[in-house]
Design a protein around this motif. Structure first.
Motif, PDB file in Angstrom:
ATOM      1  N   VAL A  48       0.860  -1.109   0.087  1.00 44.72           N
ATOM      2  CA  VAL A  48       0.055  -0.121  -0.216  1.00 44.72           C
ATOM      3  C   VAL A  48       0.727   1.227   0.070  1.00 44.72           C
ATOM      4  CG1 VAL A  48      -0.177   0.173   2.319  1.00 44.72           C
ATOM      5  CG2 VAL A  48      -2.063   0.917   1.176  1.00 44.72           C
ATOM      6  N   LEU A  49       2.090   1.207   0.603  1.00 45.34           N
ATOM      7  CA  LEU A  49       2.818   2.433   0.681  1.00 45.34           C
ATOM      8  C   LEU A  49       3.579   2.472  -0.545  1.00 45.34           C
ATOM      9  CD1 LEU A  49       4.545   1.861   4.279  1.00 45.34           C
ATOM     10  CD2 LEU A  49       2.790   3.503   3.714  1.00 45.34           C
ATOM     11  N   GLY A  50       3.887   1.236  -1.287  1.00 38.55           N
ATOM     12  CA  GLY A  50       4.512   1.450  -2.707  1.00 38.55           C
ATOM     13  C   GLY A  50       3.589   1.980  -3.651  1.00 38.55           C
ATOM     14  N   ALA A  51       2.093   1.652  -3.423  1.00 41.98           N
ATOM     15  CA  ALA A  51       1.433   2.042  -4.533  1.00 41.98           C
ATOM     16  C   ALA A  51       0.966   3.630  -4.427  1.00 41.98           C
ATOM     17  CB  ALA A  51       0.055   1.438  -4.134  1.00 41.98           C
ATOM     18  N   VAL A  52       1.169   4.165  -3.132  1.00 41.50           N
ATOM     19  CA  VAL A  52       0.985   5.763  -3.024  1.00 41.50           C
ATOM     20  C   VAL A  52       2.207   6.244  -3.347  1.00 41.50           C
ATOM     21  CG1 VAL A  52       0.659   7.533  -1.407  1.00 41.50           C
ATOM     22  CG2 VAL A  52      -0.757   5.249  -1.113  1.00 41.50           C
ATOM     23  N   LEU A  53       3.490   5.688  -3.227  1.00 48.57           N
ATOM     24  CA  LEU A  53       4.533   6.475  -3.798  1.00 48.57           C
ATOM     25  C   LEU A  53       4.585   6.316  -5.148  1.00 48.57           C
ATOM     26  CD1 LEU A  53       7.390   4.679  -1.357  1.00 48.57           C
ATOM     27  CD2 LEU A  53       6.532   7.171  -1.457  1.00 48.57           C
TER      28      LEU A  53
ATOM     29  N   PHE B 232       3.669   6.733   6.003  1.00 50.55           N
ATOM     30  CA  PHE B 232       2.341   6.933   5.691  1.00 50.55           C
ATOM     31  C   PHE B 232       1.697   8.349   6.161  1.00 50.55           C
ATOM     32  CE2 PHE B 232      -2.434   6.632   5.647  1.00 50.55           C
ATOM     33  CZ  PHE B 232      -2.726   6.029   4.459  1.00 50.55           C
ATOM     34  N   ALA B 233       2.077   8.673   7.406  1.00 49.25           N
ATOM     35  CA  ALA B 233       1.867  10.094   7.940  1.00 49.25           C
ATOM     36  C   ALA B 233       2.409  11.142   7.164  1.00 49.25           C
ATOM     37  CB  ALA B 233       2.203  10.044   9.622  1.00 49.25           C
ATOM     38  N   ALA B 234       3.534  10.914   6.686  1.00 49.17           N
ATOM     39  CA  ALA B 234       4.347  11.974   5.885  1.00 49.17           C
ATOM     40  C   ALA B 234       3.744  11.939   4.598  1.00 49.17           C
ATOM     41  CB  ALA B 234       5.643  11.538   5.674  1.00 49.17           C
ATOM     42  N   LEU B 235       3.359  11.134   4.135  1.00 47.83           N
ATOM     43  CA  LEU B 235       2.579  11.089   2.641  1.00 47.83           C
ATOM     44  C   LEU B 235       1.188  11.938   2.721  1.00 47.83           C
ATOM     45  CD1 LEU B 235       3.243   7.466   1.336  1.00 47.83           C
ATOM     46  CD2 LEU B 235       4.225   9.397   0.382  1.00 47.83           C
ATOM     47  N   ARG B 236       0.344  11.436   3.907  1.00 42.59           N
ATOM     48  CA  ARG B 236      -0.617  12.201   4.211  1.00 42.59           C
ATOM     49  C   ARG B 236      -0.352  13.787   4.165  1.00 42.59           C
ATOM     50  NH1 ARG B 236      -4.886   9.788   6.864  1.00 42.59           N
ATOM     51  NH2 ARG B 236      -5.984   8.058   5.403  1.00 42.59           N
TER      52      ARG B 236
ATOM     53  N   ALA C  61      -2.748   0.373  -8.581  1.00 40.47           N
ATOM     54  CA  ALA C  61      -4.446   0.600  -8.476  1.00 40.47           C
ATOM     55  C   ALA C  61      -4.940  -0.131  -7.548  1.00 40.47           C
ATOM     56  CB  ALA C  61      -5.029   0.449  -9.884  1.00 40.47           C
ATOM     57  N   HIS C  62      -4.319  -1.156  -7.154  1.00 36.63           N
ATOM     58  CA  HIS C  62      -4.899  -2.173  -5.928  1.00 36.63           C
ATOM     59  C   HIS C  62      -4.600  -1.704  -4.527  1.00 36.63           C
ATOM     60  CE1 HIS C  62      -4.448  -5.759  -8.918  1.00 36.63           C
ATOM     61  NE2 HIS C  62      -5.262  -4.784  -9.233  1.00 36.63           N
ATOM     62  N   ALA C  63      -4.220  -0.189  -4.409  1.00 35.31           N
ATOM     63  CA  ALA C  63      -4.065   0.180  -3.307  1.00 35.31           C
ATOM     64  C   ALA C  63      -5.194   0.309  -2.091  1.00 35.31           C
ATOM     65  CB  ALA C  63      -3.907   1.721  -3.255  1.00 35.31           C
ATOM     66  N   PRO C  64      -6.352   0.226  -2.276  1.00 36.41           N
ATOM     67  CA  PRO C  64      -7.494   0.032  -1.379  1.00 36.41           C
ATOM     68  C   PRO C  64      -7.681  -1.558  -0.977  1.00 36.41           C
ATOM     69  CG  PRO C  64      -8.445   1.114  -3.335  1.00 36.41           C
ATOM     70  CD  PRO C  64      -6.954   0.789  -3.819  1.00 36.41           C
ATOM     71  N   VAL C  65      -7.377  -2.245  -1.962  1.00 36.05           N
ATOM     72  CA  VAL C  65      -7.304  -3.678  -1.435  1.00 36.05           C
ATOM     73  C   VAL C  65      -6.278  -3.843  -0.353  1.00 36.05           C
ATOM     74  CG1 VAL C  65      -7.288  -6.128  -2.091  1.00 36.05           C
ATOM     75  CG2 VAL C  65      -8.483  -4.531  -3.488  1.00 36.05           C
ATOM     76  N   TYR C  66      -4.893  -3.540  -0.991  1.00 31.95           N
ATOM     77  CA  TYR C  66      -3.881  -3.490   0.183  1.00 31.95           C
ATOM     78  C   TYR C  66      -4.127  -3.143   1.401  1.00 31.95           C
ATOM     79  CZ  TYR C  66      -1.447  -4.610  -4.467  1.00 31.95           C
ATOM     80  OH  TYR C  66      -1.235  -5.036  -5.550  1.00 31.95           O
ATOM     81  N   GLY C  67      -4.908  -1.713   1.495  1.00 33.61           N
ATOM     82  CA  GLY C  67      -5.394  -1.055   2.576  1.00 33.61           C
ATOM     83  C   GLY C  67      -6.304  -1.817   3.637  1.00 33.61           C
TER      84      GLY C  67
ATOM     85  N   LEU D 240      -7.902   6.312   0.212  1.00 34.85           N
ATOM     86  CA  LEU D 240      -7.424   5.437   1.434  1.00 34.85           C
ATOM     87  C   LEU D 240      -7.706   6.511   2.765  1.00 34.85           C
ATOM     88  CD1 LEU D 240      -3.811   4.335   0.126  1.00 34.85           C
ATOM     89  CD2 LEU D 240      -5.961   2.870   0.391  1.00 34.85           C
ATOM     90  N   ASP D 241      -8.781   7.385   2.677  1.00 35.99           N
ATOM     91  CA  ASP D 241      -8.853   8.384   3.602  1.00 35.99           C
ATOM     92  C   ASP D 241      -9.361   7.490   5.056  1.00 35.99           C
ATOM     93  OD1 ASP D 241     -11.160   7.457   2.319  1.00 35.99           O
ATOM     94  OD2 ASP D 241     -12.139   9.555   2.441  1.00 35.99           O
ATOM     95  N   TRP D 242      -9.788   6.414   4.826  1.00 39.07           N
ATOM     96  CA  TRP D 242     -10.497   5.647   6.001  1.00 39.07           C
ATOM     97  C   TRP D 242      -9.238   4.759   6.834  1.00 39.07           C
ATOM     98  CZ3 TRP D 242      -8.831   0.695   4.395  1.00 39.07           C
ATOM     99  CH2 TRP D 242      -8.623   0.466   2.880  1.00 39.07           C
ATOM    100  N   LEU D 243      -7.970   4.813   6.048  1.00 40.21           N
ATOM    101  CA  LEU D 243      -6.799   4.271   6.774  1.00 40.21           C
ATOM    102  C   LEU D 243      -5.952   5.353   7.298  1.00 40.21           C
ATOM    103  CD1 LEU D 243      -5.449   1.280   6.624  1.00 40.21           C
ATOM    104  CD2 LEU D 243      -4.082   2.350   4.795  1.00 40.21           C
ATOM    105  N   ALA D 244      -5.564   5.014   8.658  1.00 39.85           N
ATOM    106  CA  ALA D 244      -4.828   5.829   9.541  1.00 39.85           C
ATOM    107  C   ALA D 244      -3.431   5.469   9.581  1.00 39.85           C
ATOM    108  CB  ALA D 244      -5.361   5.808  10.884  1.00 39.85           C
TER     109      ALA D 244
END
Length: 390
Positions: A11-16, A42-46, A97-103, A25-29
């Protein structure tokens, strides 16, 4: 490698690779990640997203500054993070594109960990209350656990409600510390002696004290005999009590012996039944809290249990504690919790829960090899840390 660790990396790789995935991924903290370095990244990416980083509006390839700025920001809060590891995360992502599933996988692991951690705190508080003869810690951490389950249910997109598990988790009965066990047994014998000597005292405890509140099963069965005689309006003395115990088969199955009953009836019958009953109920609250905590912890350790079922089964496991708590409030004169004055919710699941569930599981269309991906890199670049950033 642990599947959960792979999911966190993916999931981090997907966002990078594709900063736009953060909007899904707004529901993921950050605290849903297990590794501190992943939490910080992940906090830094946010934060970069909230600061409107230029990578969010890039039309073609994602600028390299998206990765370097994220690493620099995360490095302020955790040690050991380098750009090399960031590119390792990119390589660990099969498809951005699979980031929500990984999340969703990351959130599943976080739900199990969070429920287990709070169940352990509840069990520790129950043990402390059992040793000190209190109930405050058990009830406080039970409320905390219930609140955590409600919050996790909203994040997962399900309605929190107690559901009985098909196969109840195997738990061991809570054992009181020896000092308190002896004191509780003495209180139980003393109360039974008072009730046998002064039957009218049953009126003060029968409304909120149950046979299951007694730590000694034999004492609980004898209390049931007293309650049955009281309910039928029949006289209570050592003879009628012995007869009722025989009718219930307690003498033949070894639950009670005539000597036990005689010793209780010959005991000191002077004392406050109400005060003794409250002492027994205090111990019952602590024992019930410990049993509920063990059941919830056993559920949380079952990694095959889906989060929705885990949450609902855990709420069911807390049910016995809620029931004892209600009777404790009646016995001690504490006011019951006031019902919420909030406006009634519309029929059907709350909008936030529906949105969370749809965001996690809605099917996504994947572009063909000739379609333009916009700011997202091509599938080939998703497998190579050397591509996708300029």
């Amino acid at each position: 490698m642990n599947p959960l660790l792979r999911a966190e990396q993916a999931v981090l790789g997907a966002v990078l690779l594709d900063p736009g995935q953060l909007s899904h991924l707004d529901w993921l903290a950050p605290d849903h990640f297990y590794r501190p370095v992943h939490q910080a990244l992940f906090a830094a990416l946010r934060k970069l997203k909230n600061d409107s980083h230029p990578a969010l509006t890039a039309e073609k390839s994602v600028p390299l500054s998206w990765v370097t700025d994220a690493v620099d920001e995360a490095g302020l809060h955790v040690r050991g993070l380098t750009a090399v590891y960031a590119h390792t995360l990119v390589s660990a992502c099969p498809r951005s594109a699979h980031a929500p599933v990984y999340g969703r996988m990351v959130l599943e692991g976080a739900i199990h960990r969070s429920v287990a951690a709070h169940a352990i705190r509840l069990h520790q508080a129950a043990r402390a209350d059992a040793l000190q003869g209190g109930v405050e810690g058990s009830l406080h951490y039970a409320d905390v656990l219930t609140g955590v389950l409600d919050d996790l249910a909203r994040r997962w997109g399900t309605e929190p409600r107690p559901v009985t598990p098909a196969t109840p988790p195997a738990t061991v009965a809570a054992v009181l510390p020896p000092v308190r066990a002896d004191q509780t047994a003495e209180d139980e014998r003393f109360l039974l002696a008072v009730l046998a000597e002064r039957p009218k005292a049953m009126d003060k405890v029968v409304g909120w004290l149950r046979s299951g509140d007694f730590a000694d099963p034999a004492h609980g069965q004898l209390y049931r005999c007293l309650a049955a005689l009281h309910h039928r309006g029949e006289p209570i003395d050592r003879i009628t009590l012995l007869w009722e115990a025989q009718r219930r088969g307690l003498l033949t199955d070894g639950t009670l012996s005539g000597d036990q009953l005689t010793a209780i009836c010959d005991g000191v019958g002077a004392g406050s039944a109400e005060w003794l009953g409250e002492q027994i109920l205090r111990a019952s609250v602590a024992r019930t809290a410990a049993v509920s905590a063990r059941a919830v912890h056993a559920l949380a350790e079952n990694e095959a249990l889906p989060p929705g079922q885990l949450i609902n089964h855990a709420l069911h496991a807390l049910g016995p504690l809620d029931e004892v708590r209600t009777r404790w409030q009646a016995a001690s004169g504490q006011p019951a919790p006031k019902p919420s004055t909030a406006d009634p919710s519309p029929p059907g699941p709350p909008t936030a829960q529906v949105r969370a569930a749809l965001t996690r599981s809605a099917p996504r269309r994947f572009p063909g090899p000739t379609e333009q991906r916009g700011s997202a890199p091509t599938p080939a670049s998703a497998r190579s840390p050397a591509h996708g950033h300029s």
